[in-house]
Design an enzyme around this catalytic site. Structure first.
Site, PDB file in Angstrom:
ATOM      1  N   ARG A 131      -7.816  -7.460  -9.613  1.00 10.75           N
ATOM      2  CA  ARG A 131      -8.610  -8.664  -9.899  1.00 10.75           C
ATOM      3  C   ARG A 131     -10.018  -8.249 -10.321  1.00 10.75           C
ATOM      4  O   ARG A 131     -10.380  -7.075 -10.199  1.00 10.75           O
ATOM      5  CB  ARG A 131      -8.723  -9.503  -8.622  1.00 10.75           C
ATOM      6  CG  ARG A 131      -9.399  -8.720  -7.501  1.00 10.75           C
ATOM      7  CD  ARG A 131      -9.869  -9.533  -6.339  1.00 10.75           C
ATOM      8  NE  ARG A 131     -10.724  -8.742  -5.473  1.00 10.75           N
ATOM      9  CZ  ARG A 131     -10.324  -7.902  -4.541  1.00 10.75           C
ATOM     10  NH1 ARG A 131      -9.034  -7.742  -4.302  1.00 10.75           N
ATOM     11  NH2 ARG A 131     -11.195  -7.221  -3.818  1.00 10.75           N
ATOM     12  N   GLU A 180      -1.820   8.013   8.089  1.00  2.00           N
ATOM     13  CA  GLU A 180      -2.622   8.934   7.268  1.00  2.00           C
ATOM     14  C   GLU A 180      -3.490   9.794   8.179  1.00  2.00           C
ATOM     15  O   GLU A 180      -3.893   9.353   9.252  1.00  2.00           O
ATOM     16  CB  GLU A 180      -3.595   8.149   6.364  1.00  2.00           C
ATOM     17  CG  GLU A 180      -2.975   7.512   5.166  1.00  2.00           C
ATOM     18  CD  GLU A 180      -3.999   6.738   4.333  1.00  2.00           C
ATOM     19  OE1 GLU A 180      -5.210   6.817   4.619  1.00  2.00           O
ATOM     20  OE2 GLU A 180      -3.564   6.061   3.400  1.00  2.00           O
ATOM     21  N   LYS A 201       0.831  -1.210   0.000  1.00  2.00           N
ATOM     22  CA  LYS A 201       0.000   0.000   0.000  1.00  2.00           C
ATOM     23  C   LYS A 201       0.866   1.260   0.000  1.00  2.00           C
ATOM     24  O   LYS A 201       0.494   2.270  -0.597  1.00  2.00           O
ATOM     25  CB  LYS A 201      -0.937   0.012   1.216  1.00  2.00           C
ATOM     26  CG  LYS A 201      -1.808  -1.249   1.335  1.00  2.00           C
ATOM     27  CD  LYS A 201      -2.628  -1.536   0.105  1.00  2.00           C
ATOM     28  CE  LYS A 201      -2.827  -3.022  -0.083  1.00  2.00           C
ATOM     29  NZ  LYS A 201      -3.357  -3.408  -1.397  1.00  2.00           N
ATOM     30  N   HIS A 253     -15.577  -4.149   7.423  1.00  2.37           N
ATOM     31  CA  HIS A 253     -14.831  -4.189   6.153  1.00  2.37           C
ATOM     32  C   HIS A 253     -15.323  -5.259   5.192  1.00  2.37           C
ATOM     33  O   HIS A 253     -14.667  -5.535   4.195  1.00  2.37           O
ATOM     34  CB  HIS A 253     -13.318  -4.297   6.401  1.00  2.37           C
ATOM     35  CG  HIS A 253     -12.814  -3.207   7.298  1.00  2.37           C
ATOM     36  ND1 HIS A 253     -12.845  -1.888   6.921  1.00  2.37           N
ATOM     37  CD2 HIS A 253     -12.340  -3.225   8.559  1.00  2.37           C
ATOM     38  CE1 HIS A 253     -12.387  -1.142   7.913  1.00  2.37           C
ATOM     39  NE2 HIS A 253     -12.079  -1.920   8.922  1.00  2.37           N
TER      40      HIS A 253
HETATM   41  C1  MV4 Z   1      -9.453   5.408   5.900  1.00  2.54           C
HETATM   42  C2  MV4 Z   1     -10.603   5.900   6.556  1.00  2.54           C
HETATM   43  C3  MV4 Z   1     -10.570   7.212   6.977  1.00  2.54           C
HETATM   44  N1  MV4 Z   1      -9.453   7.953   6.801  1.00  2.54           N
HETATM   45  N2  MV4 Z   1      -8.377   6.194   5.744  1.00  2.54           N
HETATM   46  C4  MV4 Z   1     -10.653   0.820   5.764  1.00  2.54           C
HETATM   47  C5  MV4 Z   1     -10.144  -0.272   4.906  1.00  2.54           C
HETATM   48  C6  MV4 Z   1      -9.121   0.323   4.026  1.00  2.54           C
HETATM   49  N3  MV4 Z   1      -9.216  -0.179   2.694  1.00  2.54           N
HETATM   50  C7  MV4 Z   1      -9.299   1.780   4.112  1.00  2.54           C
HETATM   51  N4  MV4 Z   1     -10.204   2.041   5.202  1.00  2.54           N
HETATM   52  C8  MV4 Z   1     -10.406   3.306   5.640  1.00  2.54           C
HETATM   53  N5  MV4 Z   1      -9.383   4.154   5.463  1.00  2.54           N
HETATM   54  C9  MV4 Z   1      -8.393   7.438   6.180  1.00  2.54           C
HETATM   55  N6  MV4 Z   1      -7.308   8.172   6.044  1.00  2.54           N
HETATM   56  C10 MV4 Z   1     -11.688   5.049   6.711  1.00  2.54           C
HETATM   57  C11 MV4 Z   1     -11.578   3.732   6.272  1.00  2.54           C
HETATM   58  C12 MV4 Z   1     -12.719   2.906   6.502  1.00  2.54           C
HETATM   59  C13 MV4 Z   1     -13.355   2.312   5.450  1.00  2.54           C
HETATM   60  C14 MV4 Z   1     -12.959   2.511   4.134  1.00  2.54           C
HETATM   61  C15 MV4 Z   1     -13.608   1.922   3.087  1.00  2.54           C
HETATM   62  C16 MV4 Z   1     -14.698   1.127   3.361  1.00  2.54           C
HETATM   63  C17 MV4 Z   1     -15.126   0.905   4.653  1.00  2.54           C
HETATM   64  C18 MV4 Z   1     -14.458   1.490   5.718  1.00  2.54           C
HETATM   65  C19 MV4 Z   1     -14.918   1.274   7.006  1.00  2.54           C
HETATM   66  C20 MV4 Z   1     -14.254   1.860   8.031  1.00  2.54           C
HETATM   67  C21 MV4 Z   1     -13.148   2.673   7.790  1.00  2.54           C
END
Ligand code: MV4
Length: 510
Positions: A292, A200, A116, A235
């Site tokens: 994918r 982040e 990442k 998630h």
């Molecule tokens: C974040 C965020 C808020 N701020 N990054 C969760 C899984 C990963 N793929 C990225 N995620 C998140 N990153 C920052 N800087 C909130 C999430 C997040 C989230 C993102 C996508 C889908 C569902 C989520 C559920 C909780 C938190």
């Protein structure tokens, strides 16, 4: 085009790929574990090869056995589906080294997006917006504190090898940082055998918006528009849609161009998805690229009219994409509900057993991508997703209404499923308004589960209807004896209305 393709997967996605092959005149080879001897994907393929015992570590994850099966059956190409070996760089390489075509991106592109932090660095180098934070793993807590101070709290610690939220820790104040860093490192080590963690700035209440891209090996890279996947639990995505209520044509163009830029920078080919966070002010940030085919690809297929899986096969066979970006405009609205063998009313506990009865919804705009049938055994070896119900409507409201109708028509007996949960979500006013973000379901779950279930409310209505019908019958008997002219000819002999029928079923009347 290929004459024969091996599908290195099971369940609904294996069937989805088999259907695409059938439509292109390609013979198919299934692989299966001892638990899947009677699985539909084995029966529907032209040939099938047993690759091992039920645990996926001994079957669907055994790349060398799968390559052996392809050689044995003279399959020219392998489609990995999603999950299992689909994003393993070593497998994409081993397939290629065996002289078999990999129906997916180059191993190098999988590798470029696997880390990442590397993906973030690639994005930054190509002018793609990312959430403010580090592109290098953190050295220690002191350094983390200095960086967090610069961006401002709250911040998120994330595993560099991660994705899917594992090893993620929110930190609201400096005094929590050192402990959270340790916890994130421990979680990252146990999940990915890699303790690299980066930082982040935390984005409050973002939406999860992702862009589907399709790239051929002749330099054409196209955006097929966005999907919104904000209805998630821990998630795990549960509902996806396309387009997104939060994306205007202008934003779609910008996010699409950005995703295409990422794909080009990664040397991408075939189908892929760029994930973004979209914040409340409409700013978007690149998160990661999934190299994918994704579970939720059908919603994009329904609004663009492009068969993504067929194009994966055509691209791998060397064909050129014949579309121009301007031609790709979403038409109508599509929603997907993941039908899992989980009991939502019992903390989504996985449910097992034999499917005793399966009645599938149909009718206008309804698509069922399933991996099970009446008689299927649902065990604990594999993912609980049994099927996906996808609907298309002219607009979002029609799509939601149609999804609710299709869910009510869906009957699965023998295992608990997420069907009733989805009906409740379709009835939720916030969902109906599209007022969702990635934390929406966590906030709303209790009230969604508390509300009287729709099926029960239907029964309550039936009972109420029966009581009314009973009263009417009494009134009719009285009035027949009195002013008969006020009643339809035949008096009590008219066909019973649905309420009366429902009440009969409930045993309240005869
Ligand atoms: C974040 C965020 C808020 N701020 N990054 C969760 C899984 C990963 N793929 C990225 N995620 C998140 N990153 C920052 N800087 C909130 C999430 C997040 C989230 C993102 C996508 C889908 C569902 C989520 C559920 C909780 C938190």
């Amino acid at each position: 085009m290929f004459k024969k393709v091996l599908i290195a997967n099971r369940g609904e996605i294996a069937l989805r790929v088999i259907r695409a092959c059938q439509e292109l005149g390609i013979k198919t080879v299934a692989v299966y574990s001892e638990a899947d001897v009677r699985a539909p994907h084995v029966r529907e393929a032209d040939e099938a090869v047993l690759i091992g015992p039920p645990p996926s570590s001994e079957s669907y994850l055994r790349g060398e056995k799968i390559i052996e099966a392809a050689k044995l059956t003279h399959a020219e190409a392998i489609h990995p589906g999603y999950g299992f070996l689909s994003e393993r760089e070593w497998f994409a390489r081993a397939v290629r080294d065996a002289g078999i075509v990999w129906i997916g991106p180059p191993a190098e592109a999988i590798a470029a997006m696997g880390s990442k932090t590397a993906a973030r660095a690639l994005a930054v180098a190509n002018g793609v917006p990312v959430v403010p934070g580090t592109t290098e793993p953190l050295e220690n807590a002191k350094e983390a504190e200095n960086i967090a101070k610069k961006f401002g709290y709250p911040v998120l610690l994330k595993a560099a090898a991660g994705g899917g939220g594992k090893g993620m820790r929110m930190v609201s104040a400096p005094k929590e940082l050192a402990g959270a860093l340790e916890a994130a490192r421990r979680e990252a080590t146990s999940a990915f055998a890699d303790d690299a963690v980066y930082l982040e700035k935390f984005v409050a209440q973002p939406r999860h918006v992702e862009i589907q891209v399709l790239a051929d090996s002749h330099g054409t890279v196209l955006s097929l528009g966005e999907r919104e996947c904000s209805v998630q639990r821990r998630h795990q995505k549960m509902i996806e849609e396309s387009p997104s209520v939060a994306v205007t044509p202008e934003l779609r163009r910008k996010m699409g161009e950005t995703a295409v830029r990422v794909a080009r920078a990664a040397g991408y080919a075939n189908a892929g998805t760029c994930e973004f966070l979209l914040d409340q002010s409409g700013e978007f940030y690149f998160l990661e690229m999934n190299t994918r085919l994704q579970v939720e690809h059908p919603v994009t297929e329904l609004v663009t009219g492009i068969d993504i899986v067929q194009w994966q096969l055509r691209i791998a066979a060397g064909e050129k994409l014949p579309f121009r970006q301007e031609e790709i405009v979403p038409h109508g609205w599509a929603i997907e509900c993941r039908i899992t063998s989980e009991d939502a009313s019992n903390n989504f506990l996985p449910s097992t057993g034999r499917i005793r009865h399966l009645h599938l919804p149909s009718g206008p705009g309804v698509r069922w991508d399933g991996g099970v049938e009446s008689g299927s055994e649902v065990g604990l070896y594999y993912d609980p997703m049994l099927a996906k119900l996808i609907v298309w409507g002219a607009d979002r409201e029609q799509a939601v209404t149609r999804m609710r109708r299709a869910l009510v028509d869906l009957i699965i007996q023998g295992v608990e499923t997420s069907r009733d949960f989805h009906i409740r979500v379709m009835d939720d006013d916030e969902f109906r308004r599209g007022a969702i973000d990635v934390q929406w379901l966590e906030r709303r779950l209790a009230s969604i589960l508390e509300r009287p279930p729709s099926e029960e409310s239907v029964r309550v209505a039936a009972i109420a209807g029966a009581l009314l019908a009973e009263r009417d019958r009494g009134a009719r008997a009285v009035s027949t004896a009195g002013v008969g002219a006020a009643l339809p000819a035949g008096g009590g002999d008219v066909a019973p209305d649905p309420w009366t029928q429902a009440a009969r079923i409930d045993g309240l009347r005869d």
